[in-house]
Motif scaffolding. Structure first.
Motif, PDB file in Angstrom:
ATOM      1  N   GLY A  41       0.814  -1.209   0.000  1.00 25.36           N
ATOM      2  CA  GLY A  41       0.000   0.000   0.000  1.00 25.36           C
ATOM      3  C   GLY A  41       0.843   1.253   0.000  1.00 25.36           C
ATOM      4  O   GLY A  41       0.504   2.254  -0.649  1.00 25.36           O
ATOM      5  N   LEU A  42       1.956   1.211   0.708  1.00 23.84           N
ATOM      6  CA  LEU A  42       2.878   2.354   0.733  1.00 23.84           C
ATOM      7  C   LEU A  42       3.456   2.620  -0.661  1.00 23.84           C
ATOM      8  O   LEU A  42       3.569   3.773  -1.087  1.00 23.84           O
ATOM      9  N   ILE A  43       3.790   1.567  -1.368  1.00 21.86           N
ATOM     10  CA  ILE A  43       4.311   1.717  -2.735  1.00 21.86           C
ATOM     11  C   ILE A  43       3.238   2.308  -3.639  1.00 21.86           C
ATOM     12  O   ILE A  43       3.508   3.220  -4.434  1.00 21.86           O
ATOM     13  N   ILE A  44       2.007   1.821  -3.516  1.00 21.11           N
ATOM     14  CA  ILE A  44       0.914   2.368  -4.316  1.00 21.11           C
ATOM     15  C   ILE A  44       0.727   3.849  -3.999  1.00 21.11           C
ATOM     16  O   ILE A  44       0.590   4.685  -4.899  1.00 21.11           O
ATOM     17  N   GLY A  45       0.725   4.188  -2.714  1.00 20.88           N
ATOM     18  CA  GLY A  45       0.583   5.588  -2.312  1.00 20.88           C
ATOM     19  C   GLY A  45       1.700   6.462  -2.844  1.00 20.88           C
ATOM     20  O   GLY A  45       1.468   7.578  -3.314  1.00 20.88           O
ATOM     21  N   ALA A  46       2.920   5.956  -2.798  1.00 18.22           N
ATOM     22  CA  ALA A  46       4.062   6.728  -3.311  1.00 18.22           C
ATOM     23  C   ALA A  46       3.944   6.933  -4.819  1.00 18.22           C
ATOM     24  O   ALA A  46       4.242   8.024  -5.334  1.00 18.22           O
ATOM     25  N   LEU A  47       3.518   5.907  -5.537  1.00 16.74           N
ATOM     26  CA  LEU A  47       3.337   6.048  -6.984  1.00 16.74           C
ATOM     27  C   LEU A  47       2.221   7.044  -7.314  1.00 16.74           C
ATOM     28  O   LEU A  47       2.348   7.846  -8.251  1.00 16.74           O
ATOM     29  N   LEU A  48       1.132   7.000  -6.542  1.00 17.10           N
ATOM     30  CA  LEU A  48       0.050   7.957  -6.756  1.00 17.10           C
ATOM     31  C   LEU A  48       0.505   9.382  -6.456  1.00 17.10           C
ATOM     32  O   LEU A  48       0.157  10.319  -7.183  1.00 17.10           O
ATOM     33  N   LEU A  49       1.298   9.547  -5.416  1.00 20.77           N
ATOM     34  CA  LEU A  49       1.832  10.870  -5.096  1.00 20.77           C
ATOM     35  C   LEU A  49       2.766  11.346  -6.207  1.00 20.77           C
ATOM     36  O   LEU A  49       2.710  12.509  -6.621  1.00 20.77           O
ATOM     37  N   GLY A  50       3.600  10.455  -6.704  1.00 20.65           N
ATOM     38  CA  GLY A  50       4.478  10.799  -7.819  1.00 20.65           C
ATOM     39  C   GLY A  50       3.686  11.173  -9.067  1.00 20.65           C
ATOM     40  O   GLY A  50       4.041  12.116  -9.777  1.00 20.65           O
ATOM     41  N   TRP A  51       2.603  10.459  -9.321  1.00 21.70           N
ATOM     42  CA  TRP A  51       1.742  10.762 -10.458  1.00 21.70           C
ATOM     43  C   TRP A  51       1.107  12.144 -10.286  1.00 21.70           C
ATOM     44  O   TRP A  51       1.012  12.916 -11.243  1.00 21.70           O
ATOM     45  N   ALA A  52       0.679  12.464  -9.052  1.00 22.71           N
ATOM     46  CA  ALA A  52       0.100  13.787  -8.786  1.00 22.71           C
ATOM     47  C   ALA A  52       1.146  14.884  -8.998  1.00 22.71           C
ATOM     48  O   ALA A  52       0.837  15.951  -9.551  1.00 22.71           O
ATOM     49  N   LEU A  63      -9.163  14.279 -16.240  1.00 19.31           N
ATOM     50  CA  LEU A  63      -9.643  12.980 -16.705  1.00 19.31           C
ATOM     51  C   LEU A  63      -8.496  11.986 -16.871  1.00 19.31           C
ATOM     52  O   LEU A  63      -8.589  10.838 -16.422  1.00 19.31           O
ATOM     53  N   LEU A  64      -7.407  12.417 -17.503  1.00 21.86           N
ATOM     54  CA  LEU A  64      -6.246  11.540 -17.638  1.00 21.86           C
ATOM     55  C   LEU A  64      -5.648  11.221 -16.270  1.00 21.86           C
ATOM     56  O   LEU A  64      -5.264  10.081 -16.000  1.00 21.86           O
ATOM     57  N   PHE A  65      -5.587  12.239 -15.405  1.00 21.32           N
ATOM     58  CA  PHE A  65      -5.089  11.988 -14.054  1.00 21.32           C
ATOM     59  C   PHE A  65      -5.934  10.923 -13.365  1.00 21.32           C
ATOM     60  O   PHE A  65      -5.411   9.980 -12.770  1.00 21.32           O
ATOM     61  N   GLY A  66      -7.255  11.054 -13.446  1.00 21.40           N
ATOM     62  CA  GLY A  66      -8.150  10.093 -12.811  1.00 21.40           C
ATOM     63  C   GLY A  66      -8.026   8.704 -13.398  1.00 21.40           C
ATOM     64  O   GLY A  66      -8.058   7.704 -12.676  1.00 21.40           O
ATOM     65  N   ALA A  67      -7.865   8.620 -14.716  1.00 19.45           N
ATOM     66  CA  ALA A  67      -7.741   7.318 -15.368  1.00 19.45           C
ATOM     67  C   ALA A  67      -6.481   6.588 -14.911  1.00 19.45           C
ATOM     68  O   ALA A  67      -6.518   5.406 -14.558  1.00 19.45           O
ATOM     69  N   VAL A  68      -5.356   7.297 -14.902  1.00 19.14           N
ATOM     70  CA  VAL A  68      -4.106   6.663 -14.474  1.00 19.14           C
ATOM     71  C   VAL A  68      -4.153   6.326 -12.991  1.00 19.14           C
ATOM     72  O   VAL A  68      -3.709   5.247 -12.561  1.00 19.14           O
ATOM     73  N   ALA A  69      -4.724   7.213 -12.179  1.00 26.16           N
ATOM     74  CA  ALA A  69      -4.830   6.951 -10.738  1.00 26.16           C
ATOM     75  C   ALA A  69      -5.744   5.765 -10.457  1.00 26.16           C
ATOM     76  O   ALA A  69      -5.562   5.053  -9.470  1.00 26.16           O
ATOM     77  N   THR A  70      -6.718   5.517 -11.315  1.00 28.48           N
ATOM     78  CA  THR A  70      -7.596   4.357 -11.170  1.00 28.48           C
ATOM     79  C   THR A  70      -6.869   3.072 -11.535  1.00 28.48           C
ATOM     80  O   THR A  70      -7.006   2.051 -10.859  1.00 28.48           O
ATOM     81  N   VAL A  71      -6.072   3.122 -12.580  1.00 31.43           N
ATOM     82  CA  VAL A  71      -5.413   1.921 -13.097  1.00 31.43           C
ATOM     83  C   VAL A  71      -4.134   1.576 -12.330  1.00 31.43           C
ATOM     84  O   VAL A  71      -3.771   0.407 -12.203  1.00 31.43           O
TER      85      VAL A  71
END
Length: 140
Positions: A41-52, A63-71
């Motif tokens: 979960g920490l890795i997922i959170g870090a990747l989502l933060l990096g994506w943000a 929309l693209l942000f939401g799509a990638v954050a969903t996938v």
């Protein structure tokens, strides 16, 4: 120390699609594997933060942000949690007796209720992630 490493490898091999070295799946190596689940979960959170953060730098739309954050979590976990959710949707949506629901949970085929549940989950997740900027302006 090697036993803890083996437990970590078992945890990541079970609940993530992240490539890991091969270890023996013994009772000893699985004993503390659950302790390492939060690291996934920490890795997922870090990747989502990096994506943000990347979104902020490049100016990616919601929309693209939401799509990638969903996938992204599906890619990291290999979809194991979504698979279980879909199985549960099929079983609960069947309105069958308990014994039949348990059979449906074991069935590897995808039913209509799983497809509807998965579609609803992905659409809602996309919608929520694409509206994240309204809740957290620092993300935008």
């Amino acid at each position: 120390m090697k036993n803890l490493w083996d437990c970590l490898v078992v945890a990541f091999s079970t609940y993530s699609a992240i490539p890991m070295p091969q270890v023996q799946w013994s009772q000893r190596n699985m004993r503390y594997a659950m302790c390492f689940f939060p690291l996934i979960g920490l890795i997922i959170g870090a990747l989502l933060l990096g994506w943000a953060q990347l979104r902020n730098l490049v100016g990616i739309g919601p929309l693209l942000f939401g799509a990638v954050a969903t996938v992204l979590p599906l890619l990291v976990t290999g979809g194991i949690h979504l698979d279980g959710f879909c199985d549960t949707c099929d079983a609960l949506g069947s309105h069958q007796p308990r014994e039949k629901k348990l059979e449906i949970l074991k069935d590897s085929h995808t039913g209509a209720f799983a497809l509807m549940g998965c579609g609803a989950y992905l659409l809602l997740s996309l919608g929520l992630w694409s509206e994240m900027e309204m809740c957290f302006p620092q993300l935008g």
